[in-house]
Design a protein around this motif. Structure first.
Motif, mmCIF file in Angstrom:
data_model
loop_
_atom_site.group_PDB
_atom_site.id
_atom_site.type_symbol
_atom_site.label_atom_id
_atom_site.label_comp_id
_atom_site.label_asym_id
_atom_site.label_seq_id
_atom_site.Cartn_x
_atom_site.Cartn_y
_atom_site.Cartn_z
ATOM 1 N N VAL A 199 0.816 -1.213 0.000
ATOM 2 C CA VAL A 199 0.000 0.000 0.000
ATOM 3 C C VAL A 199 0.851 1.265 0.000
ATOM 4 O O VAL A 199 0.686 2.128 -0.869
ATOM 5 C CB VAL A 199 -1.015 -0.014 1.161
ATOM 6 N N PRO A 200 1.794 1.443 0.940
ATOM 7 C CA PRO A 200 2.597 2.669 0.893
ATOM 8 C C PRO A 200 3.428 2.797 -0.372
ATOM 9 O O PRO A 200 3.605 3.895 -0.899
ATOM 10 C CB PRO A 200 3.483 2.572 2.144
ATOM 11 N N VAL A 201 3.938 1.672 -0.886
ATOM 12 C CA VAL A 201 4.731 1.718 -2.117
ATOM 13 C C VAL A 201 3.880 2.206 -3.283
ATOM 14 O O VAL A 201 4.276 3.094 -4.052
ATOM 15 C CB VAL A 201 5.331 0.335 -2.424
ATOM 16 N N LEU A 202 2.696 1.633 -3.427
ATOM 17 C CA LEU A 202 1.845 1.985 -4.556
ATOM 18 C C LEU A 202 1.298 3.403 -4.442
ATOM 19 O O LEU A 202 1.183 4.111 -5.443
ATOM 20 C CB LEU A 202 0.707 0.966 -4.683
ATOM 21 N N ILE A 203 0.975 3.840 -3.230
ATOM 22 C CA ILE A 203 0.520 5.213 -3.038
ATOM 23 C C ILE A 203 1.626 6.189 -3.425
ATOM 24 O O ILE A 203 1.389 7.224 -4.065
ATOM 25 C CB ILE A 203 0.067 5.450 -1.583
#
Length: 292
Positions: free
Chosen positions: A91-95
């Motif tokens: 999630v943090p990577v894709l955001i």
């Protein structure tokens, strides 16, 4: 600046189909493709990656993105492809990747059970937080199928109408594919239309249908004249109307807005149903702050 198409890969068949779809999308746009793997993805996907050894970790970090890139190059030989492995959760990577992407593309697989729930939670969370359009590749889009096979793009026009960004996105996607854009607005018949009791008499069904038609006309009034555009007001619950309409579509486009005082997008019941049950890929287009 031609921002890349970013796709999250995790080694699953669903993510490989998403990479195929992303390669086609990048080719249509003349954009570079960026393949990203979050090396802690297995924390979310233990039902998919049950082994937890150093050897398997090396496969995750060194082989998966290379294999996905090779597959994309076979599909579109001259494409510019960049790969990245990040030692964080998905999630943090894709955001973070969404900040510098024209479109972010993820896979979704109907597996059932915990695996589907976990993968679906990543897609729903990212779709609700990313500030670029997010396409979740659903349905039976196998590796050999091109992303424009049906020549139909569906745009859902809701109660507050689709955002200008979603309309523009849908128009451009239809034009790139040489597809028909089918703009759909659902309307509901009054529950007590047949009663003669004055307490239950409300506006008749034809008035609601007319309002739906007017909403479609208003939403698409600035559509280019050359676009093949079909506008349909359909009676029924919005969720079911859209799921039925997109059965043979290449893409379903929905707008999403930010609510004051809240971080992220407002993904209502219709968008949630589409992201979890649609037979075709679903694009969630944020109303703000940016459209590339």
């Amino acid at each position: 600046m031609n921002l890349p198409i970013v796709v999250g890969v995790d080694g699953s068949e669903a993510s490989l189909r998403a990479a195929d779809w992303a390669a086609d999308e990048a080719a249509l746009r003349g954009a570079p493709l960026r393949l990203v793997h979050a090396s802690l993805w297995e924390c979310y996907e233990r039902a998919v990656f049950p082994a937890a050894s150093e050897r398997w970790e090396r496969i995750l970090t060194d082989v998966l993105v290379v294999a996905a890139a090779h597959r994309a190059r076979q599909r579109v030989p001259d494409m510019k492809i960049d790969t990245q492995v990040v030692p964080e959760g998905p999630v943090p990577v894709l955001i973070h990747e969404a900040h510098r992407a024209s479109v972010l593309i993820l896979g979704s697989q109907d597996r059932g059970g915990v695996a589907e729930l976990l993968q679906g939670s990543v897609g729903l969370t990212v779709a609700g937080l990313a500030d670029c359009p997010v396409i979740v590749v659903r349905g039976g889009h196998e590796g050999g199928d091109r992303s424009g096979a049906h020549r139909r793009v569906v745009l859902g026009v809701g109660e507050e109408a689709a955002s200008a960004n979603a309309i523009r996105f849908a128009l451009e996607e239809a034009e790139r594919r040489g597809a028909v854009l089918e703009a759909v607005r659902a309307w509901r018949r009054p529950a007590h239309e047949t009663t003669d009791h004055p307490w239950f008499v409300g506006e008749p069904a034809h008035v609601r249908e007319e309002r739906a038609v007017q909403a479609l006309e208003a939403a698409l009034r600035e559509a280019p004249a050359g676009v093949r555009l079909h506008k349909r007001a359909v009676e029924g619950p919005a969720r079911q109307v859209l799921l039925d309409t997109c059965q043979d579509a290449d893409l379903l486009v929905l707008g999403a807005r930010r609510r004051p005082g809240h971080f992220g997008l407002h993904l209502g019941r219709v968008t949630h149903a589409a992201l979890t049950h649609s037979a075709c890929p679903v694009a969630v287009v944020p109303e703000q702050p940016r459209y590339p």
